[in-house]
Design a protein around this motif. Structure first.
Motif, PDB file in Angstrom:
ATOM      1  N   VAL A 261      32.513 -46.235 -62.229  1.00 39.73           N
ATOM      2  CA  VAL A 261      32.895 -47.627 -62.031  1.00 39.73           C
ATOM      3  C   VAL A 261      32.996 -47.868 -60.525  1.00 39.73           C
ATOM      4  CG1 VAL A 261      34.662 -49.386 -62.481  1.00 39.73           C
ATOM      5  CG2 VAL A 261      34.239 -47.552 -64.179  1.00 39.73           C
ATOM      6  N   VAL A 262      32.284 -48.882 -60.031  1.00 40.50           N
ATOM      7  CA  VAL A 262      32.342 -49.234 -58.614  1.00 40.50           C
ATOM      8  C   VAL A 262      32.458 -50.747 -58.475  1.00 40.50           C
ATOM      9  CG1 VAL A 262      31.037 -47.232 -57.794  1.00 40.50           C
ATOM     10  CG2 VAL A 262      29.815 -49.308 -58.355  1.00 40.50           C
ATOM     11  N   MET A 263      33.154 -51.174 -57.445  1.00 41.63           N
ATOM     12  CA  MET A 263      33.186 -52.598 -57.117  1.00 41.63           C
ATOM     13  C   MET A 263      31.846 -52.942 -56.469  1.00 41.63           C
ATOM     14  SD  MET A 263      36.212 -53.295 -58.198  1.00 41.63           S
ATOM     15  CE  MET A 263      35.957 -55.042 -57.932  1.00 41.63           C
ATOM     16  N   GLY A 264      31.370 -54.160 -56.698  1.00 40.65           N
ATOM     17  CA  GLY A 264      30.164 -54.606 -56.022  1.00 40.65           C
ATOM     18  C   GLY A 264      30.407 -54.757 -54.527  1.00 40.65           C
ATOM     19  N   ASP A 265      29.389 -54.497 -53.741  1.00 43.03           N
ATOM     20  CA  ASP A 265      29.515 -54.619 -52.279  1.00 43.03           C
ATOM     21  C   ASP A 265      29.874 -56.039 -51.871  1.00 43.03           C
ATOM     22  OD1 ASP A 265      28.496 -52.055 -52.503  1.00 43.03           O
ATOM     23  OD2 ASP A 265      26.841 -52.371 -51.114  1.00 43.03           O
ATOM     24  N   ASN A 266      29.360 -57.013 -52.605  1.00 41.74           N
ATOM     25  CA  ASN A 266      29.607 -58.425 -52.308  1.00 41.74           C
ATOM     26  C   ASN A 266      30.392 -59.027 -53.457  1.00 41.74           C
ATOM     27  OD1 ASN A 266      26.825 -57.610 -51.079  1.00 41.74           O
ATOM     28  ND2 ASN A 266      27.609 -59.227 -49.786  1.00 41.74           N
ATOM     29  N   GLN A 267      31.333 -59.901 -53.122  1.00 46.13           N
ATOM     30  CA  GLN A 267      32.296 -60.372 -54.110  1.00 46.13           C
ATOM     31  C   GLN A 267      32.371 -61.889 -54.210  1.00 46.13           C
ATOM     32  OE1 GLN A 267      34.373 -58.678 -56.358  1.00 46.13           O
ATOM     33  NE2 GLN A 267      33.037 -56.940 -55.916  1.00 46.13           N
ATOM     34  N   HIS A 268      31.221 -62.593 -54.236  1.00 44.52           N
ATOM     35  CA  HIS A 268      31.294 -64.035 -54.480  1.00 44.52           C
ATOM     36  C   HIS A 268      31.992 -64.266 -55.823  1.00 44.52           C
ATOM     37  CE1 HIS A 268      30.433 -68.276 -54.729  1.00 44.52           C
ATOM     38  NE2 HIS A 268      29.997 -68.061 -55.957  1.00 44.52           N
ATOM     39  N   PHE A 269      31.609 -63.472 -56.822  1.00 42.72           N
ATOM     40  CA  PHE A 269      32.248 -63.518 -58.136  1.00 42.72           C
ATOM     41  C   PHE A 269      33.344 -62.450 -58.100  1.00 42.72           C
ATOM     42  CE2 PHE A 269      27.891 -64.933 -58.599  1.00 42.72           C
ATOM     43  CZ  PHE A 269      28.059 -66.149 -59.240  1.00 42.72           C
ATOM     44  N   LYS A 270      34.565 -62.868 -57.763  1.00 43.72           N
ATOM     45  CA  LYS A 270      35.664 -61.937 -57.502  1.00 43.72           C
ATOM     46  C   LYS A 270      35.888 -60.986 -58.676  1.00 43.72           C
ATOM     47  CE  LYS A 270      36.697 -63.660 -53.479  1.00 43.72           C
ATOM     48  NZ  LYS A 270      35.901 -63.188 -52.412  1.00 43.72           N
ATOM     49  N   GLY A 271      35.754 -59.713 -58.383  1.00 39.71           N
ATOM     50  CA  GLY A 271      35.887 -58.681 -59.398  1.00 39.71           C
ATOM     51  C   GLY A 271      34.560 -58.131 -59.872  1.00 39.71           C
ATOM     52  N   TYR A 272      33.454 -58.628 -59.310  1.00 40.43           N
ATOM     53  CA  TYR A 272      32.125 -58.133 -59.675  1.00 40.43           C
ATOM     54  C   TYR A 272      32.113 -56.610 -59.597  1.00 40.43           C
ATOM     55  CZ  TYR A 272      27.207 -56.897 -58.777  1.00 40.43           C
ATOM     56  OH  TYR A 272      25.969 -56.302 -58.792  1.00 40.43           O
ATOM     57  N   THR A 273      31.758 -55.986 -60.719  1.00 40.80           N
ATOM     58  CA  THR A 273      31.827 -54.541 -60.870  1.00 40.80           C
ATOM     59  C   THR A 273      30.502 -54.022 -61.403  1.00 40.80           C
ATOM     60  OG1 THR A 273      34.206 -54.704 -61.309  1.00 40.80           O
ATOM     61  CG2 THR A 273      33.109 -52.694 -62.061  1.00 40.80           C
ATOM     62  N   ILE A 274      30.176 -52.799 -61.038  1.00 39.96           N
ATOM     63  CA  ILE A 274      28.959 -52.153 -61.511  1.00 39.96           C
ATOM     64  C   ILE A 274      29.354 -50.848 -62.188  1.00 39.96           C
ATOM     65  CG2 ILE A 274      26.670 -51.300 -60.860  1.00 39.96           C
ATOM     66  CD1 ILE A 274      27.006 -53.002 -58.259  1.00 39.96           C
ATOM     67  N   PHE A 275      28.727 -50.556 -63.310  1.00 43.20           N
ATOM     68  CA  PHE A 275      28.948 -49.300 -64.030  1.00 43.20           C
ATOM     69  C   PHE A 275      27.656 -48.503 -63.966  1.00 43.20           C
ATOM     70  CE2 PHE A 275      29.629 -47.012 -68.240  1.00 43.20           C
ATOM     71  CZ  PHE A 275      30.509 -46.082 -67.694  1.00 43.20           C
ATOM     72  N   LEU A 276      27.678 -47.414 -63.191  1.00 39.95           N
ATOM     73  CA  LEU A 276      26.503 -46.588 -62.913  1.00 39.95           C
ATOM     74  C   LEU A 276      26.406 -45.449 -63.923  1.00 39.95           C
ATOM     75  CD1 LEU A 276      27.167 -46.100 -59.071  1.00 39.95           C
ATOM     76  CD2 LEU A 276      25.860 -47.948 -60.167  1.00 39.95           C
ATOM     77  N   CYS A 277      25.286 -45.328 -64.583  1.00 38.65           N
ATOM     78  CA  CYS A 277      25.072 -44.254 -65.544  1.00 38.65           C
ATOM     79  C   CYS A 277      24.962 -42.913 -64.813  1.00 38.65           C
ATOM     80  CB  CYS A 277      23.792 -44.513 -66.338  1.00 38.65           C
ATOM     81  SG  CYS A 277      23.503 -43.339 -67.682  1.00 38.65           S
ATOM     82  N   LYS A 278      25.595 -41.882 -65.375  1.00 34.44           N
ATOM     83  CA  LYS A 278      25.519 -40.554 -64.763  1.00 34.44           C
ATOM     84  C   LYS A 278      24.121 -39.942 -64.876  1.00 34.44           C
ATOM     85  CE  LYS A 278      30.296 -39.031 -64.957  1.00 34.44           C
ATOM     86  NZ  LYS A 278      31.230 -38.029 -65.502  1.00 34.44           N
ATOM     87  N   GLU A 279      23.377 -40.349 -65.896  1.00 33.19           N
ATOM     88  CA  GLU A 279      22.025 -39.834 -66.071  1.00 33.19           C
ATOM     89  C   GLU A 279      21.024 -40.765 -65.405  1.00 33.19           C
ATOM     90  OE1 GLU A 279      20.816 -38.698 -69.986  1.00 33.19           O
ATOM     91  OE2 GLU A 279      22.722 -37.713 -70.412  1.00 33.19           O
TER      92      GLU A 279
END
Length: 152
Positions: A28-46
């Motif tokens: 789980v990572v926060m997005g680098d840019n936050q126009h949409f406050k709380g924008y989050t990215i979920f990166l697959c381990k594979e």
């Protein structure tokens, strides 16, 4: 190596300031840019390009964890609606974009600012003005971790 794999390596090396939490199937990572406050990215381990390439049990767990992350994002940032996207045309490594949405967050558009995030001007969405300060980033990560820990 791909951009997402590079970001995962940064997490493993302790150098990714946007890292929030490791789950069984992803990061789980926060997005680098936050126009949409709380924008989050979920990166697959594979490193896979398509959901159907994942082994069945891993895929089901990945989808379940993505849903948990989305719920945590929604609660942490007061979303009226969540937007979910798994595109991969640019960075082909599986990763979910989780956007907490609120009325009017894409101002100057019809339908009272309602519509997909991609209707918003890319140069505005990815502007350096939308990068959180260190203190803002810390606060966002703490909010999200608190909600994740309630759900996991």
């Amino acid at each position: 190596m791909c951009f997402i794999c590079d970001r995962i390596d940064m997490i493993k090396n302790g150098t990714n300031p946007y890292f929030v939490k490791e789950l069984e199937t992803g990061y789980v990572v926060m997005g680098d840019n936050q126009h949409f406050k709380g924008y989050t990215i979920f990166l697959c381990k594979e490193h896979k390009t398509e959901l159907f390439q994942l082994e069945y049990k891993f895929k089901m767990k990945f989808l379940e964890e993505m849903s948990i992350v989305a719920e945590a994002v929604s609660k942490a940032f007061g979303a009226e609606k969540m937007n979910y996207e798994l595109l991969g045309n640019g960075d082909t490594h599986l990763h979910w974009h989780l956007f907490p949405r609120k009325s009017g967050d894409i101002e100057n558009y019809g339908n009272n600012g309602k519509g997909p995030v991609w209707w918003y001007h890319m140069e505005k969405m990815y502007s350096d003005d939308n990068r959180p300060s260190n203190s803002e980033l810390t606060e966002m990560k703490e909010k999200l971790i608190k909600e994740l820990e309630k759900l996991i």
